[in-house]
Each structure stands twice: as C-alpha cells, then as structure tokens.
Design an enzyme around this catalytic site. Structure first.
Site, PDB file in Angstrom:
ATOM      1  N   CYS A 191       2.009  -6.226  -3.220  1.00  0.00           N
ATOM      2  CA  CYS A 191       3.233  -5.991  -2.462  1.00  0.00           C
ATOM      3  C   CYS A 191       3.835  -4.631  -2.788  1.00  0.00           C
ATOM      4  O   CYS A 191       4.477  -4.017  -1.942  1.00  0.00           O
ATOM      5  CB  CYS A 191       4.231  -7.083  -2.720  1.00  0.00           C
ATOM      6  N   CYS A 336      -7.741   1.888  -5.144  1.00  0.00           N
ATOM      7  CA  CYS A 336      -6.616   1.477  -4.289  1.00  0.00           C
ATOM      8  C   CYS A 336      -5.440   2.371  -4.656  1.00  0.00           C
ATOM      9  O   CYS A 336      -5.611   3.390  -5.311  1.00  0.00           O
ATOM     10  CB  CYS A 336      -6.281  -0.001  -4.464  1.00  0.00           C
TER      11      CYS A 336
END
Lengths: 371, 77
Positions: A191, A336
């Site tokens: 998130c 990432c």
C-alpha cells in the site's frame, strides 16, 4: 474519580449530558491499544490522548521515514530514522501528561498478539497489511475484545467495529464474515507504493477514535454490523449492512497459533530471502551484466522507469503464471519501488516452485535513485 | 433491465470509474460473470457485493434499477 484539574480539562465533555462526569470517568478508566502508529494511528492516538483515555498502548516496529511525513502528523523531518513508538509517546505525553502510555516496539504476530491485547478494553487497528489485520481480527475474536477497524486506499476509507456486543441479541461480527480468507499475497500491492492523500488517514483515524469514545461511554450507536465506505473525491459516505456469514467457522486458539498468516508470520523464511544492495547491483551491471536477469515487478504504469534497470516487466500479480519467463541460469534480480513487494514475490516463488537464485533489490527503485 | 453498480478501491481502479450501468443481469452471479468478462483483472480481486446497502452472501435476484455495490477489502493504514 476525576480530580478538579481533570474536571476543568474535560469540561467540554462533562457539559454534554450524554457524557457528563460519569462518562469522563469511564474514559479515564479505559485502556485502548492502537496497533500501528502510522497514518491512522497518528490521528486516532492524538484524539484518544486529548480525550483522556487512562491507558494507551501503542504497537509499532517501524522507524520514521521521510515519506511518512505527508500524513503521519506526529512526526517531523528531524526525527527520521527514530522508532515511531518512541517519538509518538514523547509527543503524546506532552499533549496530555496524565495518560499512561505503554509501547510495544515489535511486529505483532500470532505468537504475541493475544498476550498484548488481553491487557486492553478496546483495540484499534491502524495497520497497513492484510496479514496483521487478520492476526488482529482473530486475536480479538479469541480474546473477546471489540476491534475498531479502519483502512484506507488512495482516496477512500473503510470503517467498522468488529466483535462488539451491545446486548445479548446482537451477534458480534468479525472480518472473516466478509472476507473469510486474506487476499493472496499476489493480490496485495504494497500500500505504501500505491499513494494516498495525506488527510485520508486523518479522517478515518479520527472516526476510529469516535467509535472508541462511543464504546467506552455507551453513547450513540456503535458502527457494528455495518461497514462504512467513504470516498474523499466526491465526499460521499456509504454504509453497508453486514450479517454473520452462516458458513463462518470460528477459529480456535490452536488453529490461530498454527495459522500461516502470510508475510509477517513466517519470519524464518523471510530471513532466507536474498537481498542485493544497490551498490552490489551496480557493480554486477558494470562487470557481469550477462549473468543477470532484471525483473521489474511493479505495475505497468508505475513510475519512475529507470532505463538501466529495464529488462522484463512482470507485475507482482502475474509472477506466478509467468514463472516460465524466469531465466534460472542467471542471477534473477526482482525490483519494485521499495523492496517489499520484491521480497513477497520471492517468498511466493520459493514457496510455490522452490525457486532459488532470486534476489530482491534492497530498498528498490527508491533506494537506487538516491545514489 | 439496468443495474447501477457502484465500485470502490481497487475495483474502481480496474474499471476506471466509480459508477457504471450494466444491462441484462437477472442476478448477482450473472452480474459478476459479466463484469469479470468485461474487466478480466477483477478475477484477481477479492470483493463482496451489496444489494441495496446490504452485503449478500449468496446469489441474489436483481430487478430493474437495483443498486449493487462491489466492496473490496482495503489494507492501507
């Protein structure tokens, strides 16, 4: 009993007939555990402190980072790198010195959660991942504690109260009545990589503190059996009624203790995830580029793109089905934004296919761009 | 027959807007099939459906003008 100083401090509460001296005494007697001192926690904690909750516990293992400052309003730039619980308690004690704070600078797991929450009347979930949310849900269910649940996504928020029994006619609900199992790791983007508007956790955290106040004092109608969604873009609030899932199987303490909750509970295997630092990767790119396969596991549209790290893009949700594209003859570097999803991907791939030779870029693109 | 569908969170991200109209779905299962056909990424998402603000657990009949909400879990905090 309230002291004369307290009667003065909480006068605006006491003036309300619904709260009065009695209600304020209940607040003083109450103990509330806030799990997560991030966006939701910062907001809920400040109001719980201001309103005079007698004992406040705070669980968080994280340190303050620069990207927290946009929404985690208890922290300043000069506190980056410090533990959140330490800084939070410093600020909150100044805000209301009469409150007793207890801190737990630890990751909540299914091995320690019940031990911690059993000491509190009400639990506030301000965490940022499903694994911990399910641990808290199950622990509260087993320990029979009301759980004030808040969660956010970009511009939207969710709020409800689980495991709350107003009277003998109400059937308490828990998270598993709506979502019996946690979304798979692959379904869960980190998130912190999605983005969120800074005021959103402020709004939802404040609503969580409101529900805590209502539970303690018994005023109004607690948001139990109902799930509130709010969308800040059109400022609409929707409330949905939830009913017990007839198929729900209540989790036993034995199942809870042995349950695999995902990323945070299998810390032993997390330790086995190989990481490569940006510095090491740079050297390999210079000298042994052909021994490497670089896989960006962010979503298609995620920025920034870094040309030197571009080779293959396989979003996290697709890594399992596209595993054939992994070149096992090479050292595979998963990349990432912050180095969290890449570790999750490795964990998934190791578990499902027993893959080795996978490395997570430590700190991700964010860290890479710092140098 | 028109059904108004309100979506949230990741579901809205996938569909690209918060409200859509869907035709010719007589129950929530056929609505779900139609939506996952039109938006295949929905297959990867967990969600529950609510008809007229009540979360449903089984297949539910739909009538013209019904409002269905699609509710995913949020993790952020």
């Amino acid at each position: 009993m309230l002291t004369s100083k307290e009667i003065s401090r909480y006068e605006r509460h006491i003036q309300l007939p619904e709260i009065g001296i009695k209600g304020q005494e209940l607040i003083k007697k109450a103990s509330v555990l806030v799990i997560g001192a991030g966006g939701l926690g910062c907001s809920a904690l400040q109001y719980l402190t201001a309103m005079g909750v007698g004992v406040i516990g705070i669980v968080d293992f994280d340190k303050i980072s620069e990207t927290n400052l946009q929404r985690q309003v208890l922290y300043n730039a000069n506190e980056i790198g410090k533990y959140k619980v330490e800084v939070a308690v410093q600020k909150l004690s100044r805000q209301n010195p009469a409150i007793k704070f207890i801190t737990y600078c630890t990751q909540l797991t299914n091995k320690n959660a019940i031990e911690i929450i059993k000491n509190y009347d009400i639990i506030v979930d301000g965490t940022d991942n499903f694994a911990t949310r399910y641990i808290i849900n199950d622990a509260c269910w087993i320990a029979n504690k009301p759980l004030v649940f808040g969660a956010i996504h970009k511009f939207e928020g969710q709020l409800t109260v689980f495991n709350y029994k107003k009277d003998n006619n109400t059937i308490p609900l828990n998270y598993r009545d709506m979502f019996p199992t946690s979304p798979a790791v692959a379904e869960v983007p980190n998130c912190s990589d999605l983005g969120v508007i800074g005021v959103l956790p402020g709004i939802i955290g404040t609503l969580q503190a409101t529900e805590v106040l209502k539970i303690i004092t018994g005023i109004g109608t607690v948001l139990a059996g109902k799930l509130l969604f709010m969308n800040s873009l059109d400022m609409e609030f929707y409330t949905f009624e939830i009913t017990p899932d007839v198929n729900r199987k209540n989790i036993s303490i034995e199942e809870y203790l042995s349950y695999d909750y995902g990323q945070f509970c299998i810390s032993e295997s997390q330790n086995q995830i190989n990481e490569i630092s940006c510095k090491e990767l740079k050297e390999l790119l210079l000298n042994n580029r052909n021994t490497l396969q670089l896989i960006d596991i962010r979503d298609q549209e995620e920025l920034p793109k870094v040309p030197v790290l571009e080779e293959l893009l396989i979003p996290l949700v697709e890594v399992i089905e596209r595993v054939s594209e992994f070149d096992s003859s090479k050292k595979i570097i998963l990349i990432c934004k912050s180095g969290i999803r890449s570790k999750l991907a490795i964990q998934m791939l190791q578990k499902k296919f027993g893959l080795r030779n996978l490395f997570s870029l430590e700190g991700g693109i964010t860290e890479w761009l710092k140098n | 027959m028109k059904i108004e569908v309100i979506v949230f969170g990741m579901i809205a991200d996938i569909i690209g807007k918060q409200k859509i109209e869907v035709n010719n779905c007589s129950d929530t299962t056929s609505l779900q099939i139609k939506l996952t056909h039109d938006y295949p990424k929905l297959c990867q998402q967990k969600f529950v459906m609510a008809v007229y603000k009540k979360v449903i657990t089984g297949n539910t009949n739909l009538n013209n003008g019904d409002v269905v909400a699609i509710l995913p879990p949020f993790a952020g905090g």
